[in-house]
Design an enzyme around this catalytic site. Structure first.
Site, short mmCIF file in Angstrom:
data_model
loop_
_atom_site.label_atom_id
_atom_site.label_comp_id
_atom_site.label_asym_id
_atom_site.label_seq_id
_atom_site.Cartn_x
_atom_site.Cartn_y
_atom_site.Cartn_z
N ARG A 142 -45.34 -31.64 24.06
CA ARG A 142 -46.08 -32.05 22.17
C ARG A 142 -45.69 -33.15 21.39
O ARG A 142 -46.52 -33.73 21.12
CB ARG A 142 -46.28 -30.28 21.81
CG ARG A 142 -47.26 -30.47 20.87
CD ARG A 142 -46.74 -31.13 19.39
NE ARG A 142 -45.72 -30.24 18.93
CZ ARG A 142 -45.01 -30.55 17.88
NH1 ARG A 142 -44.90 -31.74 17.30
NH2 ARG A 142 -43.55 -30.12 17.66
N ASP A 143 -44.76 -32.55 20.61
CA ASP A 143 -44.09 -33.50 20.37
C ASP A 143 -44.15 -34.84 20.53
O ASP A 143 -44.05 -36.72 19.89
CB ASP A 143 -42.63 -33.28 20.07
CG ASP A 143 -42.12 -33.87 18.07
OD1 ASP A 143 -42.82 -34.66 17.35
OD2 ASP A 143 -41.64 -33.45 17.39
N HIS B 35 -34.63 -28.79 15.06
CA HIS B 35 -35.70 -29.74 15.37
C HIS B 35 -35.19 -30.78 15.10
O HIS B 35 -35.29 -31.40 13.90
CB HIS B 35 -37.03 -29.31 14.38
CG HIS B 35 -38.32 -29.87 15.06
ND1 HIS B 35 -39.06 -29.65 16.93
CD2 HIS B 35 -38.36 -31.55 15.28
CE1 HIS B 35 -39.83 -31.04 16.47
NE2 HIS B 35 -39.71 -31.33 15.72
N HIS C 263 -35.12 -35.17 15.14
CA HIS C 263 -35.40 -37.13 15.79
C HIS C 263 -34.20 -36.47 15.40
O HIS C 263 -33.61 -37.09 14.83
CB HIS C 263 -36.40 -36.56 14.63
CG HIS C 263 -38.23 -36.12 15.02
ND1 HIS C 263 -38.30 -36.87 15.63
CD2 HIS C 263 -38.89 -34.87 14.77
CE1 HIS C 263 -40.08 -36.18 16.49
NE2 HIS C 263 -39.13 -34.84 15.70
N CYS D 14 -43.80 -37.74 14.76
CA CYS D 14 -45.10 -37.06 14.12
C CYS D 14 -45.99 -38.89 13.86
O CYS D 14 -45.33 -39.88 13.10
CB CYS D 14 -44.72 -36.63 12.80
SG CYS D 14 -46.18 -35.78 12.00
P1 HMG Z 1 -58.79 -31.48 7.44
O1 HMG Z 1 -60.14 -32.19 7.70
O2 HMG Z 1 -58.70 -30.41 5.78
O3 HMG Z 1 -60.16 -30.26 7.95
O4 HMG Z 1 -58.07 -31.20 8.84
P2 HMG Z 1 -61.68 -29.54 8.54
O5 HMG Z 1 -61.73 -28.42 8.57
O6 HMG Z 1 -62.65 -30.26 7.55
O7 HMG Z 1 -61.78 -30.55 9.98
C1 HMG Z 1 -61.26 -31.93 9.85
C2 HMG Z 1 -62.18 -32.52 11.71
O8 HMG Z 1 -61.46 -31.56 12.17
C3 HMG Z 1 -63.51 -31.48 11.86
O9 HMG Z 1 -64.33 -32.34 13.12
C4 HMG Z 1 -63.44 -30.76 12.79
O10 HMG Z 1 -63.92 -29.70 13.32
C5 HMG Z 1 -61.77 -30.19 12.99
P3 HMG Z 1 -65.04 -33.02 12.38
O11 HMG Z 1 -65.95 -32.57 11.92
O12 HMG Z 1 -64.37 -34.60 11.63
O13 HMG Z 1 -65.92 -33.95 13.58
N1 HMG Z 1 -60.99 -29.38 13.77
C6 HMG Z 1 -60.90 -29.08 14.61
N2 HMG Z 1 -60.29 -30.22 15.81
C7 HMG Z 1 -59.70 -28.71 17.01
N3 HMG Z 1 -59.35 -28.65 16.75
C8 HMG Z 1 -58.40 -27.72 15.58
C9 HMG Z 1 -59.57 -28.34 13.99
N4 HMG Z 1 -59.51 -27.51 12.86
C10 HMG Z 1 -60.66 -28.29 12.23
N5 HMG Z 1 -58.04 -26.80 15.43
C11 HMG Z 1 -55.93 -30.51 10.13
C12 HMG Z 1 -56.63 -30.41 8.40
C13 HMG Z 1 -54.76 -29.33 9.60
C14 HMG Z 1 -57.24 -29.74 11.00
C15 HMG Z 1 -55.74 -31.89 10.48
O14 HMG Z 1 -54.75 -32.54 9.56
C16 HMG Z 1 -54.64 -31.78 11.21
O15 HMG Z 1 -55.62 -31.62 12.80
N6 HMG Z 1 -53.80 -32.34 11.41
C17 HMG Z 1 -52.99 -32.68 12.71
C18 HMG Z 1 -52.15 -33.01 12.11
C19 HMG Z 1 -51.01 -33.44 13.53
O16 HMG Z 1 -50.93 -32.54 14.52
N7 HMG Z 1 -49.63 -33.36 12.99
C20 HMG Z 1 -49.01 -33.17 13.98
C21 HMG Z 1 -47.58 -32.05 14.52
S1 HMG Z 1 -46.72 -31.84 13.62
C22 HMG Z 1 -45.31 -32.66 13.88
O17 HMG Z 1 -45.38 -33.40 14.68
C23 HMG Z 1 -43.77 -32.44 12.95
C24 HMG Z 1 -43.31 -31.08 13.80
O18 HMG Z 1 -42.63 -32.16 14.46
C25 HMG Z 1 -42.06 -30.68 13.26
C26 HMG Z 1 -41.25 -31.57 12.90
O19 HMG Z 1 -40.49 -32.60 13.41
O20 HMG Z 1 -40.75 -31.75 11.23
C27 HMG Z 1 -43.76 -30.30 14.43
MG MG Z 2 -40.78 -33.40 15.45
#
Ligand code: HMG
Ligand code: MG
Length: 301
Positions: free
Chosen positions: A14-15, A206, A208, A240
């Site tokens: 995933r990450d 966690h 990095h 990320c």
């Molecule tokens: P938004 O634009 O506010 O939400 O995004 P929305 O509800 O308006 O949806 C926007 C679009 O996404 C729509 O599609 C929805 O259908 C779709 P469109 O009409 O534009 O074609 N959608 C989805 N599609 C699939 N699965 C879903 C979903 N939800 C909505 N679940 C949202 C808000 C949270 C959805 C968006 O910002 C998002 O998905 N962000 C993900 C960010 C991400 O994954 N970042 C990386 C992971 S975090 C990380 O790496 C840190 C970590 O490792 C810890 C660390 O290192 O500190 C965990």
């Molecule tokens: Mg991370």
């Protein structure tokens, strides 16, 4: 200080893969997870059910979950931002649900388009749904040391987020150094504030490894505070997309080696993790950042 046996959560699929420039074939991802499953790791975060627009590299997570050869006893967890993601994770038969927020407002907005309070409110039905399905719940708190936009983050701000997450019934917390900037003194400052309120067995760290401090940070947490839960990524893959400049997670094999070298008992075969990462290399098209992956095979590890 008691030094408990180590618990690892492998976040490479995933990450690790969410930030890759190359679009990896499904078969390469599935082989990666399957090889990791055979390495002794107890838990693998196999994908994310997030917006494919936000993170295109996780768009095939359902297909990954479907195709992997699940090893009995291994937990295959999924990152989920909202109820829609939960629905997809349940359909994919994920074994644990992980929600994610941050200790800094700006990063959280960039990452999931919500402030901290709003994101936690969004998790309420996700947490309830996970519980109803009998699944454990993990919550990530990103930018727990530094934010790429706001700079240093106060330990009290992290504690505040942890307190707000508690009513959701979170089983474990993963506290993230998202941009890999923290050092051992930062770890001490944060754990001094968190551990009086949080059972140590519920805590994962966690790290990095952008500045090369992740192993030192993990050893500090384990040796001085008895923290035993760590996230890591085979090969040191990761980052990320919404944290500019952040590099991969600490490599699982490097972390395992470091703990073993300090007398720790690690739940993983180091050479098998290395082999999983090395097998992925041709598809990645770039070298791995892991130290051990650059060394010849060593059956004595
Ligand atoms: P938004 O634009 O506010 O939400 O995004 P929305 O509800 O308006 O949806 C926007 C679009 O996404 C729509 O599609 C929805 O259908 C779709 P469109 O009409 O534009 O074609 N959608 C989805 N599609 C699939 N699965 C879903 C979903 N939800 C909505 N679940 C949202 C808000 C949270 C959805 C968006 O910002 C998002 O998905 N962000 C993900 C960010 C991400 O994954 N970042 C990386 C992971 S975090 C990380 O790496 C840190 C970590 O490792 C810890 C660390 O290192 O500190 C965990
Ligand atoms: Mg991370």
């Amino acid at each position: 200080m008691k030094r408990p046996p180590l618990r690892f959560v492998e976040v490479g699929p995933r990450d690790g893969l969410q930030n890759e420039a190359a679009c990896l074939p499904l078969a390469a991802k599935v082989e990666f997870v399957d090889r990791l499953s055979e390495s002794g790791l107890p838990e693998i975060e196999a994908g994310a059910f997030v917006s494919p627009r936000a993170v295109p590299r996780m768009a095939d997570s359902a297909a990954v979950f479907k195709a992997i050869a699940r090893k009995p006893g291994v937990v295959y967890s999924a990152l989920v931002p909202n109820e829609r993601g939960l629905g997809e994770a349940l359909e994919a038969a994920a074994g644990k649900i992980a929600v994610f927020t941050a200790a800094s407002e700006t990063f959280n907005r960039r990452n999931i388009n919500a402030g901290i309070a709003e994101s936690i409110a969004r998790f309420k039905p996700v947490a309830a749904g996970a519980k109803a399905a009998g699944l454990p719940l993990r919550a990530y708190v990103s930018t727990a040391f530094f934010c790429p936009f706001e700079g240093r983050v106060a330990p009290k701000a992290v504690l505040e987020v942890v307190r707000r997450l508690r009513p959701l019934g979170v089983d474990e917390l993963s506290i993230g150094d998202t941009i890999g900037r923290a050092g051992p003194d930062d770890v001490r400052r944060l754990l001094d504030v968190l551990l009086p309120e949080l059972p140590v067995e519920r805590l994962f760290l966690h790290f990095h490894d952008t500045y090369g401090m992740a192993v030192a940070n993990a050893l500090t947490a384990w040796q001085e505070y008895g923290v035993s839960g760590f996230d890591a990524s085979a090969g040191g893959l990761g980052g990320c997309p919404y944290a500019p400049g952040a590099s991969g997670n600490v490599a699982t094999e490097d972390l395992a080696f470091a703990f073993k070298a300090c007398g720790g008992s690690v739940p993983v075969e180091i050479e098998a993790v290395k082999a999983a990462a090395l097998a992925l290399r041709p598809a990645l098209g770039h070298p791995l950042s892991s130290r051990l992956a650059a060394l010849p095979q060593d059956k004595k590890l």
